[in-house]
Scaffold this motif. Structure first.
Motif, mmCIF file in Angstrom:
data_model
loop_
_atom_site.group_PDB
_atom_site.id
_atom_site.type_symbol
_atom_site.label_atom_id
_atom_site.label_comp_id
_atom_site.label_asym_id
_atom_site.label_seq_id
_atom_site.Cartn_x
_atom_site.Cartn_y
_atom_site.Cartn_z
ATOM 1 N N SER A 70 55.782 34.632 -52.524
ATOM 2 C CA SER A 70 55.543 33.192 -52.385
ATOM 3 C C SER A 70 56.447 32.356 -53.292
ATOM 4 O O SER A 70 56.926 31.299 -52.871
ATOM 5 C CB SER A 70 54.076 32.856 -52.630
ATOM 6 O OG SER A 70 53.702 33.207 -53.946
ATOM 7 N N GLU A 71 56.695 32.805 -54.503
ATOM 8 C CA GLU A 71 57.552 32.042 -55.406
ATOM 9 C C GLU A 71 58.989 32.017 -54.889
ATOM 10 O O GLU A 71 59.668 30.985 -54.943
ATOM 11 C CB GLU A 71 57.501 32.612 -56.814
ATOM 12 C CG GLU A 71 56.169 32.375 -57.498
ATOM 13 C CD GLU A 71 56.104 32.958 -58.897
ATOM 14 O OE1 GLU A 71 57.163 33.290 -59.470
ATOM 15 O OE2 GLU A 71 54.985 33.080 -59.420
ATOM 16 N N CYS A 106 62.594 27.316 -49.803
ATOM 17 C CA CYS A 106 62.217 26.106 -49.070
ATOM 18 C C CYS A 106 62.625 24.837 -49.807
ATOM 19 O O CYS A 106 62.743 23.774 -49.199
ATOM 20 C CB CYS A 106 60.713 26.083 -48.823
ATOM 21 S SG CYS A 106 60.177 27.309 -47.617
ATOM 22 N N LYS A 107 62.850 24.931 -51.103
ATOM 23 C CA LYS A 107 63.253 23.774 -51.904
ATOM 24 C C LYS A 107 64.774 23.624 -51.977
ATOM 25 O O LYS A 107 65.282 22.939 -52.846
ATOM 26 C CB LYS A 107 62.674 23.878 -53.307
ATOM 27 C CG LYS A 107 61.175 23.697 -53.332
ATOM 28 C CD LYS A 107 60.622 23.791 -54.730
ATOM 29 C CE LYS A 107 59.120 23.615 -54.707
ATOM 30 N NZ LYS A 107 58.540 23.732 -56.049
ATOM 31 N N GLY A 108 65.490 24.279 -51.068
ATOM 32 C CA GLY A 108 66.918 24.061 -50.994
ATOM 33 C C GLY A 108 67.798 25.199 -51.459
ATOM 34 O O GLY A 108 69.002 25.051 -51.573
ATOM 35 N N LYS A 109 67.211 26.355 -51.742
ATOM 36 C CA LYS A 109 68.001 27.507 -52.159
ATOM 37 C C LYS A 109 67.721 28.689 -51.239
ATOM 38 O O LYS A 109 67.153 29.697 -51.661
ATOM 39 C CB LYS A 109 67.682 27.867 -53.601
ATOM 40 C CG LYS A 109 68.004 26.750 -54.568
ATOM 41 C CD LYS A 109 68.076 27.235 -55.966
ATOM 42 C CE LYS A 109 68.322 26.047 -56.858
ATOM 43 N NZ LYS A 109 69.477 26.151 -57.638
ATOM 44 N N ALA A 132 59.099 29.699 -51.903
ATOM 45 C CA ALA A 132 59.056 28.300 -52.329
ATOM 46 C C ALA A 132 60.429 27.849 -52.816
ATOM 47 O O ALA A 132 60.883 26.741 -52.497
ATOM 48 C CB ALA A 132 58.015 28.117 -53.426
ATOM 49 N N LYS A 133 61.091 28.708 -53.563
ATOM 50 C CA LYS A 133 62.444 28.412 -54.048
ATOM 51 C C LYS A 133 63.390 28.210 -52.865
ATOM 52 O O LYS A 133 64.189 27.273 -52.846
ATOM 53 C CB LYS A 133 62.922 29.566 -54.932
ATOM 54 C CG LYS A 133 64.229 29.346 -55.620
ATOM 55 C CD LYS A 133 64.524 30.546 -56.527
ATOM 56 C CE LYS A 133 65.860 30.430 -57.208
ATOM 57 N NZ LYS A 133 66.147 31.607 -58.058
#
Length: 92
Positions: free
Chosen positions: A62-63, A69-72, A66-67
């Motif tokens: 999940s981490e 999905c935040k542009g990386k 999330a990374k």
């Protein structure tokens, strides 16, 4: 004789000596169960075994997701030593 406190996750029976680790594991399994449910509702014909494996994989990462999905998005291509997924004993 020493007494050692342990925490047992009722979802998969895994034992922990640290309450924080046990709670984190339980939250991950809850997320996995919810992702599994989403997959089974969204992908017609997928087997329960496959949807559960995908749910566990995504929840365990999940981490990293999330990374990404935040542009990386390249974060998903990083090497991972713990890529195996073990099935849940009971999907609650």
């Amino acid at each position: 004789m020493a007494v050692v406190a342990v925490w047992k996750c009722d979802r998969d029976g895994k034992m922990f000596e640290d309450k924080k680790a046990a709670e984190a594991h339980d939250k991950m399994l809850e997320l996995a169960a919810n992702i599994t449910d989403l997959i089974e509702r969204s992908v017609k014909g997928i087997s329960e075994e496959h949807s559960e494996a995908i749910g566990l994989l995504l929840a365990g990462k999940s981490e990293l997701l999330a990374k990404a999905c935040k542009g990386k998005p390249e974060a998903l291509l990083e090497e991972d030593d713990d890529a195996s997924v073990t099935p849940l004993v009971a999907n609650q």
